[in-house]
Design an enzyme around this catalytic site. Sequence first.
Site, short mmCIF file in Angstrom:
data_model
loop_
_atom_site.label_atom_id
_atom_site.label_comp_id
_atom_site.label_asym_id
_atom_site.label_seq_id
_atom_site.Cartn_x
_atom_site.Cartn_y
_atom_site.Cartn_z
N CYS A 113 -13.47 10.58 -1.34
CA CYS A 113 -13.26 10.09 0.02
C CYS A 113 -14.46 10.31 0.95
O CYS A 113 -14.56 9.64 1.98
CB CYS A 113 -12.02 10.75 0.62
SG CYS A 113 -10.53 10.48 -0.37
N HIS A 238 -12.67 9.72 7.87
CA HIS A 238 -12.03 9.16 6.68
C HIS A 238 -10.61 8.78 7.03
O HIS A 238 -9.85 9.57 7.61
CB HIS A 238 -12.04 10.19 5.55
CG HIS A 238 -11.12 9.84 4.43
ND1 HIS A 238 -11.10 8.59 3.85
CD2 HIS A 238 -10.16 10.57 3.80
CE1 HIS A 238 -10.17 8.57 2.90
NE2 HIS A 238 -9.59 9.74 2.86
N ASN A 268 -5.34 4.14 2.97
CA ASN A 268 -6.42 5.02 2.54
C ASN A 268 -7.23 4.31 1.46
O ASN A 268 -6.75 4.11 0.35
CB ASN A 268 -5.82 6.33 2.01
CG ASN A 268 -6.88 7.33 1.56
OD1 ASN A 268 -8.03 6.99 1.33
ND2 ASN A 268 -6.47 8.59 1.42
#
Length: 312
Positions: A113, A238, A268
């Site tokens: 990530c 993020h 995500n």
Amino acid sequence: MTGSRVLALGHYQPSKVLTNDDLATIVDTDDAWISSRVGIRTRHVAAPDESVDAMAAAAAAKALAVSGLEPRDIDLVLVATCTATDRSPNTAARVAARLGLPAPAAMDINVVCSGFTHALATADHAIRAGSAVNALVVGAEKFTDVVDWTDRSTCVLVGDGAGAAVVSASPEPGIGPVLWGSVPEMGDAVRIEGEPARFAQQGQAVYRWATTRLPAIARQVCERSGIEPADLAGVVLHQANLRLIEPLAERIGAVNAVIARDVVESGNTSAASVPLALSKLVERREVPSGAPVLLFGFGGNLSYAGQVIECP
């Protein structure tokens, strides 16, 4: 040249959109449950034949077109991804081939990530060292390939897509010093492993780490760039979970910044999330050109990396 700057951005998302109501037909969940816990309403899902490198190349082509540079001008390609299925040729080499780049250095970076912010720092370092002049930096993921669609705690989170930046040498630095690191003893809190590979995480452990440890680290990123959090024009974290992003941004002290909330519509997207969200902010002109923006990736490996950039 004494530094580098982000010259242009681009992003790509698959056409198929999966809503919370759609997910409710696949797994025991509903829109209210998902929205209240993670703030996600939709996510994009790549077609079976839509590869990570295809999405990466689409985003990179848009960034390259906006930059005004030609393919021959790019001498470094960095792709941040953890979901590419093939080991060789790597994703960066395939992106270079798709774009017709004649002879770039081409490398993949897997820091999950926080991959894009790691890759952006690596490009900045290469340019400062004189090893490159113009770089393509891409974050691209097909996370729906590695999720267990029977696990409602994870399948509601993820989406597919790509974001890209053209980074070029500049007399005045437009990318601040990176602050990066990891928590190796907690590295298994987020995993993509097994055969077939599947995404799993210790959600509460990651949430506690992110909300308690990361605000101070993000403030240190600002200190390294000589800027107060209150002076930030934008914050792109993020895009893991809206219920995590909003308190984290508040604890950083970015009281006057536009906060990226692309997770609501994109889910995500791991290494793609920061450049994807940033590209959309710039496309919508929500942050002025030249204004300071904090980029901060965190998550898989329990790694993190952040820098303040001048908005292109």
